[in-house]
Design an enzyme around this catalytic site. Structure first.
Site, mmCIF file in Angstrom:
data_model
loop_
_atom_site.group_PDB
_atom_site.id
_atom_site.type_symbol
_atom_site.label_atom_id
_atom_site.label_comp_id
_atom_site.label_asym_id
_atom_site.label_seq_id
_atom_site.Cartn_x
_atom_site.Cartn_y
_atom_site.Cartn_z
ATOM 1 N N GLU A 33 -54.153 50.349 42.458
ATOM 2 C CA GLU A 33 -52.783 50.798 42.744
ATOM 3 C C GLU A 33 -52.728 52.314 42.886
ATOM 4 O O GLU A 33 -53.314 53.037 42.080
ATOM 5 C CB GLU A 33 -51.879 50.343 41.597
ATOM 6 C CG GLU A 33 -50.505 49.939 42.037
ATOM 7 C CD GLU A 33 -50.528 48.713 42.937
ATOM 8 O OE1 GLU A 33 -50.476 48.894 44.169
ATOM 9 O OE2 GLU A 33 -50.592 47.595 42.419
ATOM 10 N N ASP A 36 -54.617 53.901 47.698
ATOM 11 C CA ASP A 36 -54.839 53.793 49.157
ATOM 12 C C ASP A 36 -54.585 55.097 49.901
ATOM 13 O O ASP A 36 -55.138 55.312 50.968
ATOM 14 C CB ASP A 36 -54.054 52.625 49.777
ATOM 15 C CG ASP A 36 -52.548 52.769 49.751
ATOM 16 O OD1 ASP A 36 -52.027 53.609 48.994
ATOM 17 O OD2 ASP A 36 -51.877 52.029 50.505
ATOM 18 N N SER A 67 -30.384 38.577 60.865
ATOM 19 C CA SER A 67 -31.190 38.184 59.704
ATOM 20 C C SER A 67 -30.432 37.180 58.848
ATOM 21 O O SER A 67 -29.285 37.433 58.457
ATOM 22 C CB SER A 67 -31.532 39.411 58.856
ATOM 23 O OG SER A 67 -32.058 38.965 57.613
ATOM 24 N N GLY A 124 -36.665 43.726 48.143
ATOM 25 C CA GLY A 124 -36.874 44.905 47.309
ATOM 26 C C GLY A 124 -37.730 44.615 46.091
ATOM 27 O O GLY A 124 -37.684 45.323 45.091
ATOM 28 N N GLY A 126 -41.039 44.570 45.911
ATOM 29 C CA GLY A 126 -42.368 45.180 45.889
ATOM 30 C C GLY A 126 -43.435 44.220 46.410
ATOM 31 O O GLY A 126 -44.619 44.444 46.209
ATOM 32 N N SER A 128 -43.602 43.670 49.570
ATOM 33 C CA SER A 128 -43.768 44.162 50.940
ATOM 34 C C SER A 128 -43.017 43.394 52.006
ATOM 35 O O SER A 128 -43.571 43.052 53.055
ATOM 36 C CB SER A 128 -45.253 44.207 51.322
ATOM 37 O OG SER A 128 -45.865 45.249 50.658
ATOM 38 N N SER A 129 -41.727 43.151 51.760
ATOM 39 C CA SER A 129 -40.957 42.494 52.810
ATOM 40 C C SER A 129 -40.885 43.375 54.059
ATOM 41 O O SER A 129 -40.913 42.867 55.176
ATOM 42 C CB SER A 129 -39.565 42.110 52.319
ATOM 43 O OG SER A 129 -38.916 43.223 51.764
ATOM 44 N N ASP A 174 -50.424 47.752 52.411
ATOM 45 C CA ASP A 174 -49.508 46.621 52.596
ATOM 46 C C ASP A 174 -49.685 45.972 53.961
ATOM 47 O O ASP A 174 -49.835 44.757 54.085
ATOM 48 C CB ASP A 174 -48.051 47.084 52.443
ATOM 49 C CG ASP A 174 -47.801 47.750 51.112
ATOM 50 O OD1 ASP A 174 -48.646 47.597 50.211
ATOM 51 O OD2 ASP A 174 -46.770 48.434 50.971
#
Ligand code: GLA
Length: 387
Positions: A33, A36, A67, A124, A126, A128-129, A174
């Protein structure tokens, strides 16, 4: 799901003649974590939950977005001439950013489209939407217009859009995890040169459980950029005494020998995390290959401690979820995942302990934090595809 989204597309856009259905996953990072953007290693995997989409080409330059996750926003209209970020555009900044990025890379989008999305990644969280929407959009553009781009290119274009259109200075993890996803495998990626290998995740008698803190993100993005800045500064200081391109080039010993070059104790701790976390990730993958899941779990725990104490990106919500998880027999490892400051934790939990885990961690969290966490037992899935 395909039927549901095609039906909704017809309802929203008149009919579904010539429309195609697609999917791109979300991702969870198992370990590695905040490495990257420091030239280190990461070890994420794509999930079977993600973003579903239906798209259809238009004969004009219009873009129409809808959406199912934000139904009350209705149809949002734009056009290929308006590919500029705007606050009011909300979630459509993600597909628009990718369309813009294709143009920047010399691949002009020849016509507009209608696009409907329906995600089953908690918003939201985390997981990675946004990267999922980016990779999905890239996959659709490739499918529609025959652009010669690989899945790795889709990851890079998605990151480019995120950095330059949406102005979030994220690393490559991601988008890479999502575009390169492979069922039952995690991707061991060296972000210094994008070399990677797949490692099978065969957790005999255990599963990956995600706990979503439901904490609103708030200052997350600015703190993220602040951490990046601190690491960059620490790197510049270290480069005066050691010949390195990134913090990922250092092992623990060389770091300890040279850390006095960093002139501020906070930056020492930030750099320490980046260096140690990278080494932990390399070690964790080795442990997994040797079938030593217990050691993998201990390295996950150590990762959390480092993110909590040295990198300071956890907060009481994530700490509570993880520290409660550690108390339970049958939890092999547990840590925060993603950027931090809210979002989710990832735990490896033995099958027989999953119900107890959800009950006990859930209860303790609610008592301490005042609202509930959500739990998901997840599976590792493939990258983007046509349905
Ligand atoms: C976010 C970013 C990634 C990565 C993680 C932290 O998810 O988008 O690039 O930096 O945070 O590991």
């Amino acid at each position: 799901m395909k039927d549901i989204i095609l039906k909704k597309f017809a309802e929203v856009f008149g009919d579904a003649e010539g429309a195609r259905a697609y999917f791109a996953p979300g991702r969870v990072n198992l370990i590695g974590e905040h490495t990257d953007y420091n030239g280190g290693h990461v070890f994420p995997c794509a999930l079977t939950i993600g973003t579903y989409g239906v798209a259809r080409k238009r004969t004009d330059n219009k873009l129409r977005f809808f959406s199912m996750n934000f139904e009350r926003l209705g149809v949002i209209e734009s056009s290929l001439e308006e590919l500029v970020p705007s606050q009011g555009a909300g979630w459509t900044n993600y597909p628009k950013g990718v369309m813009w990025a294709f143009g920047e890379k010399g691949m002009k989008i020849p016509c507009g489209m209608d696009l409907l999305l329906n995600g089953n990644i908690p918003n939201g969280s985390g997981l990675s939407s946004s990267a999922s929407v980016e990779v999905l959009t890239g996959h659709i553009l490739r499918d529609f217009f025959g652009f010669d781009v690989s899945n790795q290119d889709l990851a890079l274009i998605g990151q480019y859009a995120e950095n330059h259109f949406n102005k979030v200075n994220c690393g490559i993890m991601d988008q890479f995890a999502i575009a390169m996803g492979k069922a039952d495998h995690a991707v061991f990626l060296d972000t210094a040169d994008l070399s990677y290998e797949y490692a099978p995740i065969a957790l005999k008698g255990a599963k990956i459980v995600i706990a979503c803190s439901n904490k609103k993100r708030g200052l997350g993005d600015s703190k993220y950029n602040e951490r990046r800045g601190e690491c960059e500064m620490a790197l510049a200081e270290l480069q005066k005494v050691v010949d390195i391109d990134s913090l990922g080039d250092l092992d623990e010993e060389t770091f300890e020998k040279n850390k006095s070059a960093i002139r501020d104790q906070v930056r020492v701790r930030r750099a320490k995390h980046a260096v140690y976390e990278n080494q932990r990730t390399i070690r964790a993958v080795k442990a997994l290959k040797a079938n030593d899941v217990e050691q993998f779990g201990q390295l996950m725990n150590a990762s959390h401690v480092s993110l909590r104490d040295d990198y300071e990106v956890t907060g009481v919500e994530l700490d509570t979820l993880v520290e409660e998880a550690w108390k339970i027999d049958g939890v092999i490892g547990s840590r925060m995942t993603g950027a931090g400051f809210g979002g989710c934790t990832v735990s490896i939990v033995k099958d027989e302990a999953i119900d107890i885990f959800i009950e006990k961690v859930g209860r303790a969290y609610k008592e301490k934090i005042g609202y509930a966490a959500d739990f998901y037992v997840v599976e590792i899935g493939d990258g983007p595809r046509n349905l």
